[in-house]
Design a protein around this motif. Structure first.
Motif, PDB file in Angstrom:
ATOM      1  N   UNK A 135       0.818  -1.199   0.000  1.00 51.45           N
ATOM      2  CA  UNK A 135       0.000   0.000   0.000  1.00 51.45           C
ATOM      3  C   UNK A 135       0.861   1.263   0.000  1.00 51.45           C
ATOM      4  N   UNK A 136       2.136   1.127   0.374  1.00 52.19           N
ATOM      5  CA  UNK A 136       3.048   2.276   0.302  1.00 52.19           C
ATOM      6  C   UNK A 136       3.108   2.839  -1.117  1.00 52.19           C
ATOM      7  N   UNK A 137       2.946   1.971  -2.122  1.00 55.14           N
ATOM      8  CA  UNK A 137       2.970   2.428  -3.510  1.00 55.14           C
ATOM      9  C   UNK A 137       1.839   3.414  -3.769  1.00 55.14           C
ATOM     10  N   UNK A 138       0.636   3.095  -3.275  1.00 61.68           N
ATOM     11  CA  UNK A 138      -0.512   3.984  -3.438  1.00 61.68           C
ATOM     12  C   UNK A 138      -0.290   5.295  -2.689  1.00 61.68           C
ATOM     13  N   UNK A 139       0.178   5.181  -1.448  1.00 61.90           N
ATOM     14  CA  UNK A 139       0.333   6.372  -0.603  1.00 61.90           C
ATOM     15  C   UNK A 139       1.315   7.366  -1.210  1.00 61.90           C
ATOM     16  N   UNK A 140       2.469   6.843  -1.662  1.00 62.09           N
ATOM     17  CA  UNK A 140       3.480   7.763  -2.185  1.00 62.09           C
ATOM     18  C   UNK A 140       3.065   8.354  -3.522  1.00 62.09           C
ATOM     19  N   UNK A 141       2.381   7.577  -4.347  1.00 67.01           N
ATOM     20  CA  UNK A 141       1.881   8.108  -5.618  1.00 67.01           C
ATOM     21  C   UNK A 141       0.924   9.263  -5.380  1.00 67.01           C
ATOM     22  N   UNK A 142       0.009   9.084  -4.447  1.00 67.46           N
ATOM     23  CA  UNK A 142      -0.959  10.146  -4.141  1.00 67.46           C
ATOM     24  C   UNK A 142      -0.254  11.387  -3.612  1.00 67.46           C
ATOM     25  N   UNK A 143       0.778  11.195  -2.783  1.00 68.21           N
ATOM     26  CA  UNK A 143       1.518  12.339  -2.243  1.00 68.21           C
ATOM     27  C   UNK A 143       2.248  13.104  -3.344  1.00 68.21           C
ATOM     28  N   UNK A 152       2.922  -6.064 -10.594  1.00 69.35           N
ATOM     29  CA  UNK A 152       1.576  -5.876 -11.139  1.00 69.35           C
ATOM     30  C   UNK A 152       0.800  -4.847 -10.324  1.00 69.35           C
ATOM     31  N   UNK A 153       0.992  -4.879  -9.013  1.00 73.11           N
ATOM     32  CA  UNK A 153       0.347  -3.882  -8.138  1.00 73.11           C
ATOM     33  C   UNK A 153       0.836  -2.484  -8.505  1.00 73.11           C
ATOM     34  N   UNK A 154       2.151  -2.318  -8.629  1.00 69.82           N
ATOM     35  CA  UNK A 154       2.703  -0.998  -8.927  1.00 69.82           C
ATOM     36  C   UNK A 154       2.216  -0.462 -10.273  1.00 69.82           C
ATOM     37  N   UNK A 155       2.308  -1.289 -11.324  1.00 73.80           N
ATOM     38  CA  UNK A 155       1.965  -0.816 -12.662  1.00 73.80           C
ATOM     39  C   UNK A 155       0.487  -0.450 -12.781  1.00 73.80           C
ATOM     40  N   UNK A 156      -0.345  -1.000 -11.900  1.00 73.66           N
ATOM     41  CA  UNK A 156      -1.774  -0.685 -11.903  1.00 73.66           C
ATOM     42  C   UNK A 156      -2.114   0.453 -10.958  1.00 73.66           C
ATOM     43  N   UNK A 157      -1.506   0.453  -9.763  1.00 73.49           N
ATOM     44  CA  UNK A 157      -1.885   1.424  -8.732  1.00 73.49           C
ATOM     45  C   UNK A 157      -1.424   2.829  -9.059  1.00 73.49           C
ATOM     46  N   UNK A 190      -7.860  -5.399  -6.851  1.00 74.75           N
ATOM     47  CA  UNK A 190      -8.346  -5.313  -8.225  1.00 74.75           C
ATOM     48  C   UNK A 190      -8.118  -3.924  -8.781  1.00 74.75           C
ATOM     49  N   UNK A 191      -7.858  -3.870 -10.074  1.00 70.87           N
ATOM     50  CA  UNK A 191      -7.664  -2.616 -10.800  1.00 70.87           C
ATOM     51  C   UNK A 191      -8.387  -2.737 -12.138  1.00 70.87           C
ATOM     52  N   UNK A 192      -8.707  -1.620 -12.734  1.00 69.40           N
ATOM     53  CA  UNK A 192      -9.348  -1.646 -14.043  1.00 69.40           C
ATOM     54  C   UNK A 192      -8.862  -0.480 -14.893  1.00 69.40           C
ATOM     55  N   UNK A 193      -8.830  -0.731 -16.188  1.00 69.42           N
ATOM     56  CA  UNK A 193      -8.491   0.294 -17.168  1.00 69.42           C
ATOM     57  C   UNK A 193      -9.497   0.206 -18.303  1.00 69.42           C
ATOM     58  N   UNK A 194      -9.826   1.348 -18.878  1.00 60.78           N
ATOM     59  CA  UNK A 194     -10.724   1.360 -20.025  1.00 60.78           C
ATOM     60  C   UNK A 194     -10.114   2.179 -21.139  1.00 60.78           C
TER      61      UNK A 194
END
Length: 552
Positions: free
Chosen positions: A316-324, A370-375, A448-452
């Motif tokens: 989840x650190x990947x999500x947190x730092x991206x948002x920051x 896979x988590x990083x490339x999606x998140x 889960x992640x999604x792209x359109x």
């Protein structure tokens, strides 16, 4: 470390080669496989599946150069890190290798960053610096009392005109977008002291003098590597980047028919206050970066006794730092002008240390990747550059055999999905998981992640595939059964299930078939051709410790 996965077989199609092998008696236990298929079919028929809702709430749009990769400057005889790289460093890598070129092309038009710790001790062997002597000098700043470069010496390596042209040629031939990290330490006597730009200018002048066709792979320049604050002061970095911009714009005149090289940075461990200082100083002068880069290694390791491949709380650190990172750009008022990139990243620093070969080149790392490339795109970070394409334990490719590690095939799959399914128009969508009280399955190991396809989504008459669902099951024991809600759930879908026999394996299977590159023929499998068609009425069965890509 060699932990087996609870269930590592799936109900897959059988390829012609597998049918032949079965007939010959090479593939045994067909009855077991049939039994597993029956079990999976039963699971799909269950009504207690977890529901994944693909919402209309949009995140960010990944760059066309996402995912990217790096190459590093380490040399074989460096006893600290270089010994792990062999000849895979930038100065010695066999750029003419057919396998390297085939596999690099498979990731095009991804970013190719020439970077790493030795950046700030590299000398460009042009003009007055033709007598470059590797290892010369005690510090990058030339002072016994100040160390700017991470590797200490003033001259770690020498980039010759011939090698520079070879690197540009490699990028042009493979379709990768090359970004060169420049030495930000030369001549400094203190973190707030000015630097000597003369060697950078020699490189810029030489590069601008090359024929236009040799520069088709050049995307831009970075400035320094992880020296922010201690090696180069935050405000000083902004001042010097403005100087670099002026030199680039004065050197690369219009008329060559090529875009001006982009300027990117600062390539440091993220510090929101420090990054805000850089942006404040640059915007005050009306100056902007094409991309603001940060480096991240979350250090997620397997935990003894845990049921997870890697701990979701760590990832989840990947999500947190991206948002920051994105928020810093918004606060500075430049989010519409400057992209946020993860400019150097892997699950673990320093090639993983002694533990690295059990993690970084294995299937376990693919759950991080896979988590990083999606998140990251979900939060607005448009590009992640993997440390590295080849080298150490990090590499997407084995640095001695050039054979792909599992993470290569993760990047290869994203490339195919973004380019061929979503047609270069991918945008991330938020997803939500929900389950009935009777489901009994655990969802805390699922992500889960999604792209359109943003363009197709706007055209109601377009019935082509335009949504991709990514499901990561971190749980090593529990099978998940998923149903998709919404209009896309009514269409037949195609599925790609990534599994391995052991998490420490360096090979990976898709729908039960071994993914492999054949160097004799220079061929990679077409990953989309390996997808299995599944009825819309069936649930998505996600095996323990597996990664699933679903085209809806």
């Amino acid at each position: 470390l060699t932990q087996s996965i609870g269930v590592n077989t799936h109900c897959f199609r059988v390829s012609p080669s597998q049918r032949d092998m079965t007939t010959m008696g090479v593939v045994a236990n067909v009855a077991v496989l049939v039994g597993l298929c029956a079990c999976i079919a039963a699971a799909r028929a269950a009504h207690n599946a977890t529901t994944v809702e693909i919402t209309s709430v949009r995140g960010g749009r990944p760059s066309h150069a996402h995912p990217g990769v790096t190459l590093d400057w380490w040399v074989r005889d460096d006893k600290k890190y270089g010994y792990q790289w062999g000849d895979a460093g930038i100065l010695t890598l066999d750029l003419e290798s057919r396998s390297l070129r085939v596999l690099a092309r498979a990731l095009a038009p991804g970013l190719l960053r020439l970077g790493g710790s030795p950046i700030d001790s590299m000398v460009y062997q042009f003009g007055e610096h033709e007598q470059c002597a590797r290892g010369a000098g005690t510090t990058a700043g030339g002072s016994a009392h100040f160390r700017c470069s991470q590797v200490g010496v003033a001259t770690y390596g020498c980039l010759t005109p011939h090698r520079w042209r070879s690197l540009l040629s490699f990028a042009a031939d493979t379709g990768l977008r090359l970004v060169l990290g420049l030495n930000a330490c030369r001549g400094r006597t203190g973190a707030d002291a000015p630097m000597d730009f003369s060697n950078i200018q020699e490189l810029l002048s030489f590069t601008a003098s090359l024929p236009a066709h040799e520069l088709t792979g050049l995307h831009g320049f970075e400035f320094g590597n992880e020296v922010c604050g201690w090696g180069v002061g935050w405000e000083r970095w902004a001042i010097d980047m403005a100087e670099l911009r002026a030199r680039v714009h004065a050197t690369f005149v219009d008329g060559a028919g090529l875009p001006m090289p982009q300027l990117i940075g600062p390539d440091c461990a993220f510090d929101d206050a420090g990054y805000a200082r850089i942006l404040k100083n640059m915007t005050a002068e009306g100056d902007f970066l094409a991309a603001m880069t940060y480096h991240q290694y979350p250090q997620c390791e397997p935990v003894a006794g845990s049921r997870f491949v890697l701990e979701p709380a760590c990832l989840q650190k990947l999500d947190t730092q991206a948002a920051q990172a994105v928020q810093v750009l918004r606060d500075a008022g430049v989010a519409d002008k400057t992209e946020a990139w993860s400019g150097e990243s892997a699950d673990h620093t320093a090639s993983g240390g002694d533990f690295g070969h059990h993690l970084l080149p294995t299937f376990r790392s693919s759950f991080y990747y896979a988590w990083q490339l999606s998140a990251l795109p979900l939060h607005g970070v448009t590009l992640a550059a993997r440390q590295c394409l080849i080298g150490g334990n990090y590499g997407l490719l084995n640095h001695t055999t050039f054979q792909p590690n599992p993470d290569f095939f993760i990047a290869y799959t994203y490339r195919a999905l973004f380019d061929r399914v979503l047609r270069g128009n991918a945008v991330a969508l938020q997803t939500r998981l929900s389950q009935t009280a009777s489901a009994g399955a655990q969802t805390d190991g699922l992500r889960t992640f999604a792209f359109t396809d943003a363009a197709a989504a706007a055209a109601a008459a377009d019935d082509s595939d335009r949504t991709v669902l990514v499901v990561i099951n971190m749980d090593m024991h529990a099978t998940a059964s998923l149903r998709v809600s919404g209009p896309v759930a009514r269409r037949e879908r195609r599925e790609l299930h990534f599994t391995a026999r052991q998490l420490t394996d360096t090979v990976v299977f898709v729908n039960g078939e071994l993914l492999e590159y054949k160097p004799a023929s220079g061929q990679l499998p077409d990953i989309l051709d390996m997808a299995v068609a599944v009825s819309a009425s069936d649930a998505i069965t996600v095996q323990p410790a597996s990664i699933v890509f679903v085209v809806l």
